[in-house]
Design a protein around this motif. Structure first.
Motif, short mmCIF file in Angstrom:
data_model
loop_
_atom_site.label_atom_id
_atom_site.label_comp_id
_atom_site.label_asym_id
_atom_site.label_seq_id
_atom_site.Cartn_x
_atom_site.Cartn_y
_atom_site.Cartn_z
N HIS A 18 37.59 39.97 45.22
CA HIS A 18 38.66 40.87 45.63
C HIS A 18 38.09 42.27 45.41
N CYS A 19 37.89 43.01 46.49
CA CYS A 19 37.23 44.31 46.40
C CYS A 19 38.22 45.45 46.53
N GLN A 20 37.98 46.46 45.73
CA GLN A 20 38.84 47.64 45.71
C GLN A 20 37.97 48.87 46.01
N PRO A 21 37.93 49.29 47.28
CA PRO A 21 37.10 50.45 47.64
C PRO A 21 37.68 51.76 47.15
N GLY A 22 36.83 52.78 47.11
CA GLY A 22 37.28 54.12 46.75
C GLY A 22 37.46 54.33 45.25
N ALA A 23 36.82 53.52 44.42
CA ALA A 23 36.94 53.65 42.96
C ALA A 23 35.95 54.69 42.44
N LYS A 24 36.10 55.07 41.17
CA LYS A 24 35.21 56.05 40.56
C LYS A 24 33.79 55.50 40.41
N GLN A 25 33.69 54.20 40.05
CA GLN A 25 32.37 53.59 39.93
C GLN A 25 32.43 52.12 40.35
N THR A 26 31.28 51.58 40.71
CA THR A 26 31.20 50.19 41.14
C THR A 26 31.00 49.32 39.92
N LYS A 27 31.94 48.40 39.70
CA LYS A 27 31.84 47.52 38.53
C LYS A 27 32.80 46.34 38.67
N VAL A 28 32.58 45.32 37.86
CA VAL A 28 33.50 44.19 37.79
C VAL A 28 34.69 44.62 36.94
N VAL A 29 35.89 44.44 37.48
CA VAL A 29 37.10 44.88 36.78
C VAL A 29 37.74 43.72 36.02
N GLY A 30 37.70 42.52 36.62
CA GLY A 30 38.32 41.37 35.99
C GLY A 30 38.65 40.33 37.04
N LEU A 40 34.70 49.25 44.05
CA LEU A 40 33.55 49.79 44.78
C LEU A 40 33.68 51.29 44.93
N GLN A 41 32.59 51.99 44.68
CA GLN A 41 32.60 53.44 44.75
C GLN A 41 32.72 53.95 46.19
N ALA A 42 32.28 53.17 47.14
CA ALA A 42 32.28 53.59 48.55
C ALA A 42 33.66 53.44 49.17
N ASN A 47 32.08 50.37 57.34
CA ASN A 47 31.34 49.31 56.66
C ASN A 47 30.62 49.75 55.38
N LYS A 48 30.93 50.96 54.89
CA LYS A 48 30.23 51.48 53.71
C LYS A 48 30.48 50.63 52.47
N ALA A 49 31.73 50.19 52.27
CA ALA A 49 32.05 49.38 51.09
C ALA A 49 31.32 48.03 51.14
N ASN A 50 31.26 47.43 52.31
CA ASN A 50 30.55 46.14 52.45
C ASN A 50 29.06 46.30 52.15
N LEU A 54 27.02 44.44 48.96
CA LEU A 54 25.82 43.61 49.08
C LEU A 54 24.66 44.19 48.27
N ALA A 55 24.48 45.49 48.33
CA ALA A 55 23.40 46.14 47.58
C ALA A 55 23.64 45.99 46.07
N TRP A 56 24.88 46.18 45.65
CA TRP A 56 25.23 46.08 44.23
C TRP A 56 25.04 44.66 43.72
N LEU A 57 25.51 43.66 44.48
CA LEU A 57 25.33 42.26 44.08
C LEU A 57 23.84 41.91 43.99
N SER A 58 23.06 42.38 44.96
CA SER A 58 21.62 42.14 44.97
C SER A 58 20.98 42.68 43.69
N LYS A 59 21.38 43.88 43.29
CA LYS A 59 20.82 44.51 42.09
C LYS A 59 21.29 43.78 40.83
N GLN A 60 22.57 43.49 40.74
CA GLN A 60 23.13 42.84 39.54
C GLN A 60 22.54 41.45 39.33
N LEU A 61 22.39 40.70 40.43
CA LEU A 61 21.93 39.31 40.33
C LEU A 61 20.42 39.16 40.47
#
Length: 98
Positions: A18-30, A40-42, A47-50, A54-61
């Motif tokens: 469940h994604c929430q765009p327009g946040a202050k920073q990209t992170k897992v909330v819960g 998501l910060q974007a 398609n910026k949030a998408n 993908l880039a964030w998941l790639s980096k985290q994982l």
């Protein structure tokens, strides 16, 4: 035990997000409604949030971005993403735990 938002399939691992765009920073909330909630910060424009997701998941994982793809929900907050490669559901759950 595998989290409710993560599912092993014959081809890879599906994440229900469940994604929430327009946040202050990209992170897992819960958790939200059986999905892993990610802010998501974007913005959700052009398609910026998408792309950021993908880039964030790639980096985290630590998985190449080409091994992550949308199954459904590109235009929705509720997304299903499939990951394949040398990573286990347990590793994903650990790396993305809220």
């Amino acid at each position: 035990m595998t989290p409710i938002w993560l599912k092993q399939t014959p081809t890879g691992i599906i994440l229900n997000l469940h994604c929430q765009p327009g946040a202050k920073q990209t992170k897992v909330v819960g958790l939200h409604d059986g999905c892993l909630k990610i802010s998501l910060q974007a913005p959700a424009l052009e398609n910026k949030a998408n792309e950021l997701l993908l880039a964030w998941l790639s980096k985290q994982l630590r998985v190449p971005q080409k091994q992550i793809q949308f199954v459904s929900g590109q235009n929705s907050r509720k997304k299903r993403v499939e990951i394949w490669g040398p990573i286990s559901p347990e590793q994903i759950a650990q790396m993305l735990s809220p």
